[in-house]
Design an enzyme around this catalytic site. Structure first.
Site: not given
Length: 499
Positions: A173, A281
């Protein structure tokens, strides 16, 4: 308008929910594509197909799996530019950054190609009289990955190649903000010979995510994203009996000691803070300058930052592209605008930046904030944009205490010429990934990636040995066979003889 549909069972499957999300070109601000958003019923249909495919794929030979993976690696290599172009069109990052993303994903595909040695078990012979004990690792079944917008090709490739190499089937997903790269990866996997249903792509929003987290036939969930969502993923999926690795946000620090090469440190700070527009990140978002070097270091960073060329990602002259959405651009800008009120010196203010001919793009310039306080919003929050905070510490010990006081523990770096100080730092710092004169210490594919504290929820880091262990479960087999000289008496299990 182009429509991105699901990829299920080795083919394109049109969305049936009737719901679609917009996909924007960040350089122009124009909606160029719509993406189908799956319902819970569509997720269930994909899981059923993956579960059926697992019956044969989970029993397939390692030779058959690696044959597909080697072919897949070749196709990915041949299609680097095509994948990178999709990333640039929907994410906005410059083409060179997009190519680098594909290259880092390829590292994990190459690791998966060597899965035969990674899945070897252990054997102990004659632990007792004619008793042997062996340990093996077996796949879990159907597993899922939920991936972020900032690396639409790399992060999925950190997950599914290892998962399918271990014998699982996979439901991906991806972010609905830039979905096309995921479909391209799945199409190439099918072209490489991956059987239908082994790798499936289901697009969607929270409805699809919640359906995956609660589905009884999903054995494990991998996630990369912000800390609040990572915590939710971990809590919800664990409550539903799933194995979870959920990588969250970060506030990565770079400690610069007085003996450091300041030119090298400034170069590193600029590339690590502003590369990929700060939307990663592992970006350095806080520089901690120790001692009297702060003023000189800030000036060197400013000089370099002002020279960065900002423009459309498909322009070879561009060194930084736009942010993913206008809303995110505005959020990033709000931290810069509020920094002075909270005590920071705004050395560079990138808000209000535009590019000629692309005035409606999601543009923001580079921002540099000095004398930032640890209780300010710009320091406490993960901004996820091209904003670099500089904090000051009098000593090494004060700098380490400052870094260790952060609730995040993803990555960190130290710049110094002192080997003893570097050694202390790598042992004393509370973070999962440490760089010594390396600003972005992302491990190579055969070491695992992951942080500490609020940057990771779950026990396993991603890819490397941790990734292989996450996608398999151990089994120990104890065996005893009679010696042929005993004939057909079999094994005496100690039961009383009543005849």
């Amino acid at each position: 308008m182009k429509t991105v549909n699901h990829w299920i069972g080795g083919k394109t499957v049109e969305g049936a929910s009737g719901n679609y999300g917009p996909v924007t070109d960040p350089a122009t601000g124009e909606v160029t594509t719509q993406v189908a958003l799956a319902s819970a019923e569509e997720v269930d249909a994909a899981v059923r197909i993956a579960k059926e495919a697992y019956l044969s794929w989970g029993q397939s030979s390692l030779a058959a799996r690696t044959k597909v993976l080697f072919a897949y690696r070749a196709l990915l290599d041949a299609n680097r530019d095509a994948i990178a172009e999709l990333i640039t069109a929907e994410h906005g990052k410059v083409h060179s950054d997009a190519l680098g993303e594909v290259a880092r994903g390829l590292e994990i595909v190459e690791l998966a190609c060597g899965i035969t040695t990674q899945l070897k078990g252990e054997l102990s012979t004659s632990v007792s009289n004619r008793v042997d004990v062996s340990s093996i690792r077996q796949p879990l079944g159907v597993v899922a990955g939920i991936t972020p917008f900032n690396f639409p090709a790399m992060v999925p490739m950190w997950m599914f190649p290892l998962a399918v190499a271990c014998g699982n089937t996979f439901i991906l997903k991806p972010s609905e903000k830039d979905p096309s790269a995921a479909n391209k990866l799945a199409e190439l996997a099918t072209e490489a010979g991956l059987p239908a249903g082994v790798l499936n792509v289901v697009h969607g929003d929270k409805v699809a995510v919640d359906a995956l987290l609660s589905h009884p036939d999903i054995a494990a969930v991998s996630f990369v994203g912000s800390t609040p969502i990572a915590r939710h993923i971990h809590t919800t999926a664990s409550a539903n009996g799933k194995r979870v690795q959920a990588l969250g946000g970060a506030k990565n620090h770079m400690l610069v000691l007085p003996d450091a090469d300041l030119d090298a440190a400034a170069d590193a700070a600029v590339s690590a803070a502003y590369g990929s527009a700060g939307e990663r990140c592992m970006a350095i978002s806080a520089v901690v300058a120790v001692g009297s070097i702060a003023d000189e270091l800030v000036e060197k960073i400013r000089e370099r930052a002002e020279k960065i060329k900002i423009g459309p990602g498909n322009d070879p002259a561009s060194e930084m592209g736009p942010l993913i959405t206008a809303a995110h651009r505005d959020k990033v800008a709000s931290y810069v605008k509020g920094a002075a009120d909270q005590g920071a010196d705004v050395v560079l203010d990138g808000t209000g930046y535009t590019v000629d001919g692309f005035e409606n793009g999601h543009w923001i310039g580079l921002s540099l904030l000095d004398n930032v306080k640890t209780d300010s919003d710009a320091y406490r929050d993960e901004i996820f944009g091209p904003v670099l905070c500089v904090l000051r510490a009098e000593t090494y010990e004060e700098g380490v205490a400052l870094i260790n006081g952060s609730p995040f523990g993803n990555g960190t770096a130290i710049f110094t010429r002192d080997g003893g100080a570097a050694r202390r730092f790598q042992l004393e710092i509370e973070a999962g990934m440490v760089g010594v004169n390396v600003p972005i210490p992302v491990p190579v594919g055969y070491h695992s990636f992951g942080g500490w504290k609020d940057s990771l929820f779950g026990d396993h880091h991603i890819y490397g040995n941790d990734g292989i262990h996450f996608y398999t479960r151990g089994k120990v087999v104890t065996t005893r066979w009679p010696d042929p000289s005993e004939g057909h008496i079999g094994v005496d299990l100690g039961f009383p003889r009543n005849h």
